[in-house]
Enzyme design. Structure first.
Site, PDB file in Angstrom:
ATOM      1  N   ASP A 218       0.833  -1.205   0.000  1.00 32.52           N
ATOM      2  CA  ASP A 218       0.000   0.000   0.000  1.00 32.52           C
ATOM      3  C   ASP A 218       0.872   1.261   0.000  1.00 32.52           C
ATOM      4  O   ASP A 218       1.606   1.520   0.958  1.00 32.52           O
ATOM      5  CB  ASP A 218      -0.904  -0.063   1.246  1.00 32.52           C
ATOM      6  CG  ASP A 218      -2.018   0.947   1.222  1.00 32.52           C
ATOM      7  OD1 ASP A 218      -2.037   1.803   0.320  1.00 32.52           O
ATOM      8  OD2 ASP A 218      -2.882   0.878   2.118  1.00 32.52           O
TER       9      ASP A 218
ATOM     10  N   ASP B  68      -9.997   4.368  -1.889  1.00 32.39           N
ATOM     11  CA  ASP B  68     -10.795   3.473  -1.043  1.00 32.39           C
ATOM     12  C   ASP B  68     -12.273   3.596  -1.396  1.00 32.39           C
ATOM     13  O   ASP B  68     -12.801   4.700  -1.463  1.00 32.39           O
ATOM     14  CB  ASP B  68     -10.608   3.834   0.432  1.00 32.39           C
ATOM     15  CG  ASP B  68      -9.189   3.538   0.898  1.00 32.39           C
ATOM     16  OD1 ASP B  68      -8.318   3.293   0.033  1.00 32.39           O
ATOM     17  OD2 ASP B  68      -8.959   3.564   2.106  1.00 32.39           O
TER      18      ASP B  68
HETATM   19  C1  GLA Z   1      -5.393   2.499   2.573  1.00 34.52           C
HETATM   20  C2  GLA Z   1      -5.910   1.343   1.752  1.00 34.52           C
HETATM   21  C3  GLA Z   1      -6.968   0.580   2.536  1.00 34.52           C
HETATM   22  C4  GLA Z   1      -6.380   0.090   3.846  1.00 34.52           C
HETATM   23  C5  GLA Z   1      -5.802   1.257   4.629  1.00 34.52           C
HETATM   24  C6  GLA Z   1      -5.020   0.804   5.852  1.00 34.52           C
HETATM   25  O1  GLA Z   1      -6.368   3.455   2.809  1.00 34.52           O
HETATM   26  O2  GLA Z   1      -6.414   1.780   0.534  1.00 34.52           O
HETATM   27  O3  GLA Z   1      -7.449  -0.524   1.779  1.00 34.52           O
HETATM   28  O4  GLA Z   1      -5.384  -0.853   3.589  1.00 34.52           O
HETATM   29  O5  GLA Z   1      -4.904   2.023   3.827  1.00 34.52           O
HETATM   30  O6  GLA Z   1      -4.482   1.854   6.548  1.00 34.52           O
END
Ligand code: GLA
Length: 521
Positions: free
Chosen positions: A267, A331
């Protein structure tokens, strides 16, 4: 089932039935849009083997596959043509061993119980490619956030088996953020128990005290025939501000492999601090390539999930850096209605969807899920999407060959949620070996079709209604490039609808879907 009455009426007579009429039929409990009508027929007592038809793995690496199979236990499993390097436990249907030399191995699974038997072909493709069908599993994020711990992960694995999810193909049990330490108490982390040393003296990353023994945890998950996933960031910190992998990429890949993980979500998070504000294409790809190469060197199969929110058209280069799936946007979070827009956008990149390379529109956020308000993560609440929206959500993901990663509460799976997640005929569309993403045909009245070509020459078609009232949606043969008589099967209801010529019409509830398979007679 009582509720099938109104459905058939709608379908065959093309009637638009109001919620009030439906209530009179006893078909809905509240309003039409909030009805929790169960579409998926209950699994039968006799065995039904599910799961992908094709499976990629790397020679010389540990092999682990649990044959997904519904039906009353005890079931006795057997496999015809199993390579000698592999061994089946006939009671559990779990196959273990070492992946044989490069090549294709066609095997036939069989499951027998006192009520009947089921056979299914399965092709093991030993070679370089993993994830020949979209990964299926569960991720901790949208339910446990910064509360995740070892016990909850083990319970999720238990629930994946006891709920029947594993019997339709779910297999990854993945931790998201917050398994490591932060340097200091952060806004998100009012919990000081996730503060501590980030690494040991040799630079090895350290889990926080909520994960006392990662290897024991993955052993537990593996013993059930399931796989384990982990999360980190190429940046110095994860999105929640805990330790990331920056400058420790190779070491972390080796550590994750030695702990027994089978999946890594990588990520972007704080990597912007390293790459700068408007990174070049090279700068954007660099950290993903670095980790991709490191994962390939590990002595186990590790699926590589890129999470950088679609920057730089990641779908064009995700495979090149070793990725198997990549988020195509930010997200999904949890706003009513957004999933339709996210899906339509994701489908624009459908040409890049193929075995081993999947566009990921984010998790299946249904059931009991939490949300993020500022820096606070709320406790899980029932999903606010209507039943019809949830059917559309799952149908879209399957028609797009998206990874099916549920991110709700595994300890509170209700009947409705399981019916959305666990319809093997719907899942089979997602797992089709061709790996095609459905294409969209816009229709009047906020309706659209999503059409997915399948390996057997048939098509899966979703007739979606993104409007505010029940509408008749037509899929005609010209649009679908079909001719002559076609057999139509309702996939949610697992029911033959008969032979159709020229077109198929269905009355589709607001925000809902009718999903069918259309095959030549
Ligand atoms: C980002 C990702 C999410 C999750 C969060 C964790 O926002 O896109 O899917 O993994 O980080 O902090």
């Amino acid at each position: 089932m009582k509720n099938s009455h109104w459905y058939l009426l709608q379908l065959y007579l093309g009637l638009s039935i109001t919620a009030t009429t439906l209530m009179a039929f006893g078909a809905v409990k509240d309003t039409a849009s909030n009805s929790k009508e169960i579409y998926t027929p209950a699994p039968k007592a006799e065995p039904r083997i599910n799961g992908p038809l094709v499976y990629g793995c790397r020679p010389g690496h540990p092999f682990l596959y649990r044959i997904p199979c519904q039906g009353d236990r005890p079931i006795t499993f057997s496999v015809q043509g199993l390579p000698k390097e592999l061994k089946l436990d006939p009671k559990t249907g779990i196959i273990t061993g070492i992946t044989p030399a490069t090549g294709e191995y066609n095997v036939v699974f069989q499951a027998i119980n006192s009520k009947g038997k089921s056979n299914r072909i399965f092709k093991i493709v030993a070679g370089d490619k993993l994830s020949l069908t979209p990964p299926m599993g569960w991720n901790s994020w949208y339910v446990h956030y910064n509360r995740i711990d070892d016990k909850t992960m083990r319970q999720a694995a238990d629930a994946m088996i006891s709920s029947g999810m594993a019997d339709v193909g779910y297999q990854y049990v993945n931790i998201d953020d917050c398994w490591m330490n932060a340097e200091k108490t952060l806004n998100y982390m009012q919990d000081s128990t996730r503060v501590g040393p980030l690494r040991d003296q040799e630079g090895n990353i350290l889990p926080n005290i909520h994960f006392p023994d990662m290897k024991a945890m993955t052993d537990y998950i593996h013993a059930k025939g399931l796989r384990a996933g982990i999360y980190t960031s190429p940046g110095p910190n994860t999105c929640c501000g805990l330790a990331g992998s920056y400058l420790h990429e190779e070491q972390d890949a080796a550590r994750f492999a030695s702990w027994g993980f089978d999946f890594l979500k990588y990520d972007w998070c704080s990597y912007g601090r390293i790459a700068g504000k408007e990174p070049s294409m090279d700068a954007m790809q660099k950290p993903y390539l670095l980790m991709g190469d490191a994962l390939k060197k590990q002595p186990r199969d590790m699926v590589y999930n890129l999470c950088q929110y679609g920057m730089g058209n990641v779908w064009e280069w995700g495979t090149k850096v070793g990725g198997h799936c990549w988020r195509t946007a930010g997200d999904l979070g949890f706003e009513l209605d957004r999933f339709f827009a996210v899906a339509l956008k994701n489908a624009e990149h459908g040409a890049y969807s193929k075995p081993g390379s999947w566009n990921d529109p984010d998790y299946l956020q249904i059931g009991m899920i939490g949300s993020q308000i500022g820096t606070t993560f709320t406790l899980p609440q029932p999903c606010k999407l209507t039943a019809y929206e949830q059917y559309s959500y799952m149908s879209l993901w399957c028609l797009m060959a998206a990874p099916l990663i549920f991110s709700g509460d595994m300890s509170k799976l209700d009947e409705f949620t399981l019916n959305v997640l666990c319809n093997p005929e719907i899942i089979e569309i997602d797992q089709d070996p061709l790996g095609k993403c459905g294409t969209i045909v816009m229709m009047p009245d906020n309706c659209f079709l999503m059409v997915k070509e399948l390996v057997d020459g048939s098509k899966a078609v979703g007739l979606f209604n993104h409007g505010k009232a029940t509408t008749e949606v037509t899929a005609d043969w010209k649009t679908l490039q079909l001719a002559g008589k076609q057999l139509i099967r309702d996939l949610w209801r697992q029911k033959e609808l008969g032979e159709f010529n020229g077109k198929f019409c269905a009355s589709v509830p607001a925000q809902g879907v009718v999903m069918v398979k259309i095959a030549k007679r």
